[in-house]
Structure formats: structure tokens, C-alpha cells
Design a protein around this motif. Structure first.
Motif, mmCIF file in Angstrom:
data_model
loop_
_atom_site.group_PDB
_atom_site.id
_atom_site.type_symbol
_atom_site.label_atom_id
_atom_site.label_comp_id
_atom_site.label_asym_id
_atom_site.label_seq_id
_atom_site.Cartn_x
_atom_site.Cartn_y
_atom_site.Cartn_z
ATOM 1 N N GLN A 160 0.829 -1.277 0.038
ATOM 2 C CA GLN A 160 0.037 0.093 -0.184
ATOM 3 C C GLN A 160 0.908 1.307 -0.040
ATOM 4 O OE1 GLN A 160 -2.281 -0.996 3.628
ATOM 5 N NE2 GLN A 160 -4.120 -1.066 2.449
ATOM 6 N N LEU A 161 2.041 1.104 0.780
ATOM 7 C CA LEU A 161 2.757 2.327 0.779
ATOM 8 C C LEU A 161 3.455 2.798 -0.561
ATOM 9 C CD1 LEU A 161 3.844 4.379 2.929
ATOM 10 C CD2 LEU A 161 5.542 3.046 3.415
ATOM 11 N N SER A 162 3.998 1.477 -1.291
ATOM 12 C CA SER A 162 4.602 1.831 -2.227
ATOM 13 C C SER A 162 3.391 2.174 -3.397
ATOM 14 C CB SER A 162 5.265 0.469 -2.901
ATOM 15 O OG SER A 162 4.452 -0.481 -3.322
ATOM 16 N N THR A 163 2.201 1.791 -3.325
ATOM 17 C CA THR A 163 1.357 2.321 -4.399
ATOM 18 C C THR A 163 1.139 3.681 -3.909
ATOM 19 O OG1 THR A 163 0.200 0.039 -4.373
ATOM 20 C CG2 THR A 163 -1.269 1.953 -5.015
ATOM 21 N N PHE A 164 1.111 4.083 -2.750
ATOM 22 C CA PHE A 164 0.830 5.684 -2.453
ATOM 23 C C PHE A 164 2.000 6.411 -3.021
ATOM 24 C CE2 PHE A 164 1.727 9.009 0.453
ATOM 25 C CZ PHE A 164 0.593 9.758 0.258
ATOM 26 N N ILE A 165 3.095 6.010 -2.768
ATOM 27 C CA ILE A 165 4.369 6.635 -3.298
ATOM 28 C C ILE A 165 4.115 6.753 -4.797
ATOM 29 C CG2 ILE A 165 6.850 6.596 -3.723
ATOM 30 C CD1 ILE A 165 6.742 5.324 -0.618
ATOM 31 N N LYS A 166 3.880 5.871 -5.576
ATOM 32 C CA LYS A 166 3.745 5.908 -6.927
ATOM 33 C C LYS A 166 2.743 7.117 -7.296
ATOM 34 C CE LYS A 166 5.114 1.095 -7.994
ATOM 35 N NZ LYS A 166 4.349 -0.161 -8.246
ATOM 36 N N LYS A 167 1.624 6.979 -6.651
ATOM 37 C CA LYS A 167 0.506 8.007 -6.864
ATOM 38 C C LYS A 167 1.079 9.296 -6.527
ATOM 39 C CE LYS A 167 -3.869 5.692 -6.422
ATOM 40 N NZ LYS A 167 -5.045 5.676 -5.386
ATOM 41 N N LEU A 168 1.768 9.635 -5.700
ATOM 42 C CA LEU A 168 2.316 10.812 -5.126
ATOM 43 C C LEU A 168 3.277 11.250 -6.386
ATOM 44 C CD1 LEU A 168 1.993 12.783 -2.755
ATOM 45 C CD2 LEU A 168 4.138 11.647 -1.836
ATOM 46 N N LYS A 169 4.150 10.266 -6.765
ATOM 47 C CA LYS A 169 5.125 10.813 -7.807
ATOM 48 C C LYS A 169 4.310 11.092 -9.256
ATOM 49 C CE LYS A 169 9.224 7.809 -6.253
ATOM 50 N NZ LYS A 169 9.807 6.704 -6.666
ATOM 51 N N THR A 170 3.381 10.342 -9.426
ATOM 52 C CA THR A 170 2.547 10.675 -10.858
ATOM 53 C C THR A 170 1.856 12.167 -10.508
ATOM 54 O OG1 THR A 170 2.156 8.337 -10.923
ATOM 55 C CG2 THR A 170 0.760 9.692 -12.193
ATOM 56 N N ALA A 171 1.501 12.252 -9.320
ATOM 57 C CA ALA A 171 0.714 13.730 -9.007
ATOM 58 C C ALA A 171 1.782 14.666 -9.216
ATOM 59 C CB ALA A 171 0.193 13.527 -7.740
ATOM 60 N N PHE A 172 3.008 14.518 -8.613
ATOM 61 C CA PHE A 172 4.199 15.421 -8.617
ATOM 62 C C PHE A 172 4.316 15.736 -10.167
ATOM 63 C CE2 PHE A 172 8.815 16.300 -8.939
ATOM 64 C CZ PHE A 172 8.827 17.567 -8.337
ATOM 65 N N TRP A 173 4.706 14.761 -11.100
ATOM 66 C CA TRP A 173 5.132 14.883 -12.311
ATOM 67 C C TRP A 173 3.955 15.763 -12.952
ATOM 68 C CZ3 TRP A 173 9.776 15.698 -13.058
ATOM 69 C CH2 TRP A 173 10.797 15.079 -12.233
ATOM 70 N N TYR A 174 2.718 15.216 -12.861
ATOM 71 C CA TYR A 174 1.732 16.021 -13.394
ATOM 72 C C TYR A 174 1.734 17.446 -13.292
ATOM 73 C CZ TYR A 174 -3.221 16.871 -15.093
ATOM 74 O OH TYR A 174 -4.290 17.590 -15.516
ATOM 75 N N LEU A 175 1.876 17.732 -12.009
ATOM 76 C CA LEU A 175 2.148 19.294 -11.533
ATOM 77 C C LEU A 175 2.981 19.907 -12.319
ATOM 78 C CD1 LEU A 175 0.748 21.354 -9.499
ATOM 79 C CD2 LEU A 175 2.333 20.538 -7.845
#
Length: 182
Positions: free
Chosen positions: A155-170
Motif C-alpha cells: 500500500q505504501l509503494s502504491t501511495f508513493i507511485k501515486k504521489l510521484k505521478t501527481a508531482f510530475w503531472y503538476l
């Protein structure tokens, strides 16, 4: 809602498909079996069932629109079990699950003549936003959790992937995209 303690919300599995298809057809008679089958196959991971005494008494189907928003496509409860809180239970479960997964907006449409659905969505906190063709669009903001309460490594790695994706989208939206449009 003590009487609802014997009701269970669960993800749909292949073993539920036959019973779900029958209830789907009863609740949405205008849908063809092809439409129902397509929906079940393609959204099986986002179908939630309400089970009571080994029987499906309600369900909902949603799917992500973006990293932060979700579309509620279908929700239904068996006719003889309406007004017992099953729809509210399904909505509450979905909202909690989506919040834990970082989503912040749920959207849906309803026909204007479906007064009971409109009343239900308003009671659940959904607000009318505008008309789309012959339907009314409703939405509700939910507060996304930053981290799941009990998180495994997965779950933590999935959350980190989502966070990275959101960061790069921003980054893309604020620096690269304006430069390209330039």
C-alpha cells in the motif's frame, strides 16, 4: 443502523457475476445483456456488493476519471429492500475507500424525473452542479487521506507511485505544458 451489522460490503468476484447480472437486469431493465456483461467485465475491480444472507441485495459501480475524481456509474438496491439504509451503506463504504486511496471528488448523473434518486443523493451530501444533455450532474467532495491508516509495504509503494505521478503531472501542467503552448 444496528440492523445493518448483518450486511457485508465486498468487492465483486467472478463467483458473483451470475447473481449480479440478474440483479443488474432487474434494476436496469433498459440495459442489454451485452451492456451489463461489458460493465461487469471491465469494472469488476470497482464493483462493490452488499451481501445479506449470501444474497446480493445491492451494488454500485464506479471508476476513476482522473487521479483525484471518480465517476459513480450505477447504484442499485433490490426493490423490496429499499429505504433500509443499504444504498447509504454502499455510498459510505465507497467514499471511505476512495478517501483512503487519495480521491477527492465523486461525480454522477441522474435523470430529472428520478425524484427518489435525487432525494437520496442530496441526503448523502451530493450537490447539483449543472445539466448534461437530459441528465442532472451531481458531485461531492470528499477529504482524501494522505496515508492509509494501516499500511502494508504494498500500500505504501502504491501511495508513493501515486504521489510521484501527481508531482510530475503538476510539473507538466505548470512548467512544460505552458512552454509547449507557448
Amino acid at each position: 443502523m444496528n440492523y445493518l451489522s448483518s450486511y457485508m460490503i465486498k468487492k465483486c468476484s467472478i463467483f458473483d457475476w451470475k447473481m449480479l447480472t440478474i440483479l443488474f437486469k432487474k434494476c436496469f431493465p433498459s440495459l442489454t445483456m451485452k451492456n451489463i456483461s461489458f460493465t461487469i467485465r471491465h469494472h469488476k475491480d470497482t464493483i462493490r456488493l452488499c451481501i445479506h444472507k449470501k444474497e446480493i441485495v445491492g451494488f454500485l459501480v464506479y471508476y476513476p476519471l482522473s487521479m483525484h475524481s471518480v465517476w459513480l456509474d450505477y447504484i442499485a438496491v433490490k426493490n423490496d429492500m429499499r429505504t433500509m439504509g443499504i444504498g447509504s451503506l454502499l455510498i459510505e463504504h465507497m467514499e471511505n475507500e476512495l478517501s483512503r486511496n487519495g480521491f477527492s471528488l465523486i461525480e454522477l448523473v441522474v435523470f430529472p424525473e428520478n425524484h427518489s434518486a435525487i432525494k437520496f443523493y442530496k441526503k448523502q451530501g451530493y450537490r447539483y452542479s449543472h445539466r448534461i444533455d437530459k441528465k442532472l450532474k451531481f458531485s461531492k467532495s470528499i477529504c482524501p487521506c494522505i496515508l492509509p491508516k494501516r499500511h502494508s509495504d504494498n500500500q505504501l509503494s502504491t501511495f508513493i507511485k501515486k504521489l510521484k505521478t501527481a508531482f510530475w503531472y503538476l510539473i507538466y501542467q505548470t512548467t512544460i505544458r505552458p512552454f509547449i503552448k507557448g
